[in-house]
Motif scaffolding. Structure first.
Motif, PDB file in Angstrom:
ATOM      1  N   THR A 118      -4.085 -12.340  -6.272  1.00 58.81           N
ATOM      2  CA  THR A 118      -4.268 -11.990  -4.857  1.00 58.81           C
ATOM      3  C   THR A 118      -3.892 -10.540  -4.605  1.00 58.81           C
ATOM      4  OG1 THR A 118      -3.856 -14.264  -4.127  1.00 58.81           O
ATOM      5  CG2 THR A 118      -3.546 -12.507  -2.498  1.00 58.81           C
ATOM      6  N   LEU A 119      -2.776 -10.119  -5.153  1.00 60.49           N
ATOM      7  CA  LEU A 119      -2.332  -8.744  -4.972  1.00 60.49           C
ATOM      8  C   LEU A 119      -3.313  -7.756  -5.596  1.00 60.49           C
ATOM      9  CD1 LEU A 119       1.490  -9.199  -5.724  1.00 60.49           C
ATOM     10  CD2 LEU A 119       0.427  -8.804  -3.499  1.00 60.49           C
ATOM     11  N   GLN A 120      -3.857  -8.096  -6.771  1.00 61.02           N
ATOM     12  CA  GLN A 120      -4.812  -7.207  -7.425  1.00 61.02           C
ATOM     13  C   GLN A 120      -6.098  -7.086  -6.607  1.00 61.02           C
ATOM     14  OE1 GLN A 120      -5.822  -8.394 -11.410  1.00 61.02           O
ATOM     15  NE2 GLN A 120      -6.540  -6.350 -11.960  1.00 61.02           N
ATOM     16  N   THR A 121      -6.546  -8.197  -6.006  1.00 57.80           N
ATOM     17  CA  THR A 121      -7.752  -8.173  -5.177  1.00 57.80           C
ATOM     18  C   THR A 121      -7.568  -7.273  -3.969  1.00 57.80           C
ATOM     19  OG1 THR A 121      -8.366 -10.422  -5.854  1.00 57.80           O
ATOM     20  CG2 THR A 121      -9.333  -9.578  -3.806  1.00 57.80           C
ATOM     21  N   ALA A 140      -7.413  -3.542  -4.678  1.00 55.70           N
ATOM     22  CA  ALA A 140      -8.728  -2.903  -4.804  1.00 55.70           C
ATOM     23  C   ALA A 140      -9.335  -2.653  -3.422  1.00 55.70           C
ATOM     24  CB  ALA A 140      -9.650  -3.778  -5.650  1.00 55.70           C
ATOM     25  N   ILE A 141      -9.187  -3.616  -2.533  1.00 58.29           N
ATOM     26  CA  ILE A 141      -9.756  -3.475  -1.178  1.00 58.29           C
ATOM     27  C   ILE A 141      -9.115  -2.328  -0.425  1.00 58.29           C
ATOM     28  CG2 ILE A 141      -9.909  -4.605   1.086  1.00 58.29           C
ATOM     29  CD1 ILE A 141     -10.211  -7.262  -0.415  1.00 58.29           C
ATOM     30  N   THR A 142      -7.814  -2.151  -0.606  1.00 60.93           N
ATOM     31  CA  THR A 142      -7.091  -1.164   0.196  1.00 60.93           C
ATOM     32  C   THR A 142      -7.547   0.256  -0.075  1.00 60.93           C
ATOM     33  OG1 THR A 142      -4.861  -0.822   1.097  1.00 60.93           O
ATOM     34  CG2 THR A 142      -5.126  -0.505  -1.275  1.00 60.93           C
ATOM     35  N   HIS A 143      -8.220   0.496  -1.225  1.00 59.53           N
ATOM     36  CA  HIS A 143      -8.711   1.848  -1.535  1.00 59.53           C
ATOM     37  C   HIS A 143      -9.793   2.306  -0.560  1.00 59.53           C
ATOM     38  CE1 HIS A 143      -6.278   2.287  -5.037  1.00 59.53           C
ATOM     39  NE2 HIS A 143      -6.852   1.302  -5.704  1.00 59.53           N
ATOM     40  N   LEU A 144     -10.413   1.366   0.158  1.00 60.01           N
ATOM     41  CA  LEU A 144     -11.383   1.743   1.187  1.00 60.01           C
ATOM     42  C   LEU A 144     -10.733   2.561   2.296  1.00 60.01           C
ATOM     43  CD1 LEU A 144     -13.342  -1.626   1.535  1.00 60.01           C
ATOM     44  CD2 LEU A 144     -14.219   0.511   0.565  1.00 60.01           C
ATOM     45  N   GLY A 145      -9.416   2.429   2.428  1.00 57.41           N
ATOM     46  CA  GLY A 145      -8.698   3.173   3.449  1.00 57.41           C
ATOM     47  C   GLY A 145      -7.851   4.305   2.917  1.00 57.41           C
ATOM     48  N   ASP A 146      -7.965   4.604   1.609  1.00 54.97           N
ATOM     49  CA  ASP A 146      -7.196   5.704   1.033  1.00 54.97           C
ATOM     50  C   ASP A 146      -7.565   7.032   1.689  1.00 54.97           C
ATOM     51  OD1 ASP A 146      -5.920   3.997  -0.645  1.00 54.97           O
ATOM     52  OD2 ASP A 146      -6.980   4.606  -2.461  1.00 54.97           O
ATOM     53  N   ALA A 147      -6.618   7.953   1.683  1.00 55.65           N
ATOM     54  CA  ALA A 147      -6.889   9.275   2.254  1.00 55.65           C
ATOM     55  C   ALA A 147      -8.041   9.959   1.529  1.00 55.65           C
ATOM     56  CB  ALA A 147      -5.624  10.135   2.173  1.00 55.65           C
ATOM     57  N   ALA A 148      -8.114   9.800   0.198  1.00 51.60           N
ATOM     58  CA  ALA A 148      -9.197  10.426  -0.564  1.00 51.60           C
ATOM     59  C   ALA A 148     -10.557   9.869  -0.149  1.00 51.60           C
ATOM     60  CB  ALA A 148      -8.970  10.206  -2.060  1.00 51.60           C
ATOM     61  N   HIS A 159       8.584  -3.464  -1.368  1.00 48.38           N
ATOM     62  CA  HIS A 159       7.462  -3.907  -2.209  1.00 48.38           C
ATOM     63  C   HIS A 159       7.716  -3.436  -3.636  1.00 48.38           C
ATOM     64  CE1 HIS A 159       6.560  -0.018  -0.337  1.00 48.38           C
ATOM     65  NE2 HIS A 159       5.882   0.302  -1.422  1.00 48.38           N
ATOM     66  N   GLU A 160       7.967  -4.416  -4.520  1.00 43.76           N
ATOM     67  CA  GLU A 160       8.331  -4.110  -5.900  1.00 43.76           C
ATOM     68  C   GLU A 160       7.367  -4.734  -6.903  1.00 43.76           C
ATOM     69  OE1 GLU A 160      12.276  -5.708  -5.960  1.00 43.76           O
ATOM     70  OE2 GLU A 160      13.189  -3.820  -5.269  1.00 43.76           O
ATOM     71  N   HIS A 161       6.189  -5.169  -6.458  1.00 42.32           N
ATOM     72  CA  HIS A 161       5.260  -5.858  -7.348  1.00 42.32           C
ATOM     73  C   HIS A 161       4.488  -4.901  -8.252  1.00 42.32           C
ATOM     74  CE1 HIS A 161       2.486  -4.464  -4.288  1.00 42.32           C
ATOM     75  NE2 HIS A 161       3.091  -5.203  -3.367  1.00 42.32           N
ATOM     76  N   GLY A 162       4.415  -3.609  -7.909  1.00 34.02           N
ATOM     77  CA  GLY A 162       3.751  -2.636  -8.747  1.00 34.02           C
ATOM     78  C   GLY A 162       2.266  -2.444  -8.498  1.00 34.02           C
ATOM     79  N   PHE A 163       1.679  -3.223  -7.599  1.00 35.95           N
ATOM     80  CA  PHE A 163       0.253  -3.079  -7.311  1.00 35.95           C
ATOM     81  C   PHE A 163      -0.020  -1.987  -6.284  1.00 35.95           C
ATOM     82  CE2 PHE A 163       0.495  -7.348  -9.057  1.00 35.95           C
ATOM     83  CZ  PHE A 163      -0.612  -7.376  -9.889  1.00 35.95           C
ATOM     84  N   ALA A 164       0.994  -1.542  -5.599  1.00 38.11           N
ATOM     85  CA  ALA A 164       0.866  -0.451  -4.635  1.00 38.11           C
ATOM     86  C   ALA A 164       2.214   0.233  -4.516  1.00 38.11           C
ATOM     87  CB  ALA A 164       0.406  -0.973  -3.275  1.00 38.11           C
ATOM     88  N   GLU A 165       2.194   1.526  -4.498  1.00 42.03           N
ATOM     89  CA  GLU A 165       3.416   2.319  -4.369  1.00 42.03           C
ATOM     90  C   GLU A 165       3.191   3.351  -3.278  1.00 42.03           C
ATOM     91  OE1 GLU A 165       7.300   3.215  -4.981  1.00 42.03           O
ATOM     92  OE2 GLU A 165       6.168   1.612  -5.965  1.00 42.03           O
ATOM     93  N   VAL A 166       3.867   3.182  -2.160  1.00 37.16           N
ATOM     94  CA  VAL A 166       3.645   4.039  -0.989  1.00 37.16           C
ATOM     95  C   VAL A 166       4.994   4.486  -0.452  1.00 37.16           C
ATOM     96  CG1 VAL A 166       2.493   4.246   1.243  1.00 37.16           C
ATOM     97  CG2 VAL A 166       1.623   2.635  -0.441  1.00 37.16           C
ATOM     98  N   HIS A 167       5.035   5.720   0.023  1.00 34.21           N
ATOM     99  CA  HIS A 167       6.251   6.259   0.620  1.00 34.21           C
ATOM    100  C   HIS A 167       5.940   6.761   2.024  1.00 34.21           C
ATOM    101  CE1 HIS A 167       8.131   6.047  -3.343  1.00 34.21           C
ATOM    102  NE2 HIS A 167       7.030   6.617  -3.840  1.00 34.21           N
ATOM    103  N   GLY A 168       6.967   7.079   2.755  1.00 35.82           N
ATOM    104  CA  GLY A 168       6.780   7.563   4.111  1.00 35.82           C
ATOM    105  C   GLY A 168       7.018   6.468   5.131  1.00 35.82           C
ATOM    106  N   TRP A 169       6.900   6.839   6.389  1.00 34.41           N
ATOM    107  CA  TRP A 169       7.168   5.905   7.480  1.00 34.41           C
ATOM    108  C   TRP A 169       6.050   4.878   7.618  1.00 34.41           C
ATOM    109  CZ3 TRP A 169      11.986   6.419   8.067  1.00 34.41           C
ATOM    110  CH2 TRP A 169      12.613   7.663   8.150  1.00 34.41           C
ATOM    111  N   VAL A 222      -0.889  -5.539   4.719  1.00 29.45           N
ATOM    112  CA  VAL A 222       0.118  -6.575   4.950  1.00 29.45           C
ATOM    113  C   VAL A 222       0.335  -7.396   3.683  1.00 29.45           C
ATOM    114  CG1 VAL A 222       0.698  -8.637   6.284  1.00 29.45           C
ATOM    115  CG2 VAL A 222      -0.407  -6.701   7.412  1.00 29.45           C
ATOM    116  N   VAL A 223      -0.756  -7.818   3.036  1.00 30.00           N
ATOM    117  CA  VAL A 223      -0.636  -8.641   1.827  1.00 30.00           C
ATOM    118  C   VAL A 223       0.087  -7.876   0.727  1.00 30.00           C
ATOM    119  CG1 VAL A 223      -1.930  -9.828   0.018  1.00 30.00           C
ATOM    120  CG2 VAL A 223      -2.684  -9.985   2.392  1.00 30.00           C
ATOM    121  N   LEU A 224      -0.146  -6.582   0.624  1.00 32.31           N
ATOM    122  CA  LEU A 224       0.517  -5.759  -0.390  1.00 32.31           C
ATOM    123  C   LEU A 224       1.950  -5.413  -0.015  1.00 32.31           C
ATOM    124  CD1 LEU A 224      -2.428  -3.353  -1.259  1.00 32.31           C
ATOM    125  CD2 LEU A 224      -1.512  -5.179  -2.705  1.00 32.31           C
TER     126      LEU A 224
END
Length: 293
Positions: free
Chosen positions: A123-126, A129-137, A187-197, A246-248
């Protein structure tokens, strides 16, 4: 409400399907209601406006533009302004409830905790992948491509509206994050690493602005039959990105909700401004043609 965080954590796909269906049905219903009430509201406005002009002579300049004679522009602006005010009001209500001693704050923490305990790696891996649609890049790439396309097509007004919607939303989101300074969930699962507020969600807000404005541009060029599917597609992408955060466990539920409210309000402002300016210049052009004749 106590079992809801567990339901969300153990059935994330079903939860998203229910939430997305609810939002889409609400959006379609709101669209249908607005189309139904525009006629009666216009009749009331057309009756009261001449009397308002008589009481306030400063309004006389707005008495007879072509858009007003068409009977929709001013009414649409008033409806849009009302929706923006409602969104801003709900945003401040959400912001007031995000502390851990408030109901929404406790719900946020419970959902994040249950997801950390129950979400499977698949679930986290799925959703990673989806969350990249909202990446800054991704947002930057779409933003530059669309802007260049509009420039090549010499759509100056739409180019300005596009840049204002995308870049302005980014500035607004950064300002709000700096104001509220909310820490992210653990979040310590390793599928996403984000910093900031955390508040509001930047991925979600950016997706609302980018895909929402892109849907507006496509709707302008598409046949009427295609406009609702295009708008719903933009909404679906934004919902997917927001839910993935939220899931991540890189954002709370209220972070995503607040992002939808702020970015949605800003999107309405940009689209409304582009529409008003476009009608103004179209009116001036038609008046010039009439004078030449």
């Amino acid at each position: 409400m106590e079992g809801l965080p567990l339901f969300v954590a153990t059935r994330p796909l079903l939860t998203f399907a229910i939430a997305a269906a609810t939002v889409v049905c609400a959006a379609v219903l709101a669209w249908w209601i607005l189309r139904r009430v525009r006629g009666p509201l216009w009749n009331v406005l057309a009756f009261t406006w001449p009397r308002a002009v008589g009481l306030l002579p400063a309004l006389s300049r707005l008495r007879t533009p072509a858009a007003w004679q068409g009977g929709t522009l001013v009414l649409d602006l008033l409806l849009g302004f009302g929706i923006v005010l409602l969104a801003v009001g709900v945003f401040f209500e959400v912001a007031d409830e995000i502390d851990l001693d408030e109901g929404l704050g406790r719900f946020d923490l419970a959902v994040s905790t249950e997801l950390a305990r129950s979400a499977s790696p698949e679930t986290l891996q799925t959703f990673a992948a989806i969350t990249h649609l909202g990446d800054a890049a991704t947002q930057w790439a779409i933003g530059v491509v669309v802007a260049l396309f509009l420039v090549v097509r010499r759509k100056r007004l739409l180019t300005i509206a596009w840049i204002a919607a995308v870049a302005g939303n980014g500035v607004l989101n950064r300002v709000l994050k700096a104001i509220f300074e909310r820490d992210r969930p653990l979040h310590e699962h390793g599928f996403a690493e984000v910093h900031g507020w955390s508040f509001p969600s930047g991925h979600t807000a950016g997706s609302v602005a980018v895909y929402g404005m892109l849907a507006y541009l496509l709707c302008r060029a598409a046949p009427p039959l295609w406009r609702l599917p295009i708008a719903l597609s933009g909404l679906a992408i934004a919902l997917l990105v927001g839910y993935s955060r939220v899931v991540l466990q890189v954002h709370y539920v209220s972070d995503v909700l607040a992002a939808f409210l702020t970015a949605g309000a800003w999107l309405i402002v940009c689209i409304g401004a582009a529409h008003v300016v476009g009608v103004h210049y179209a009116h001036r052009a038609s008046a010039g043609i009439a004078a030449d004749r």
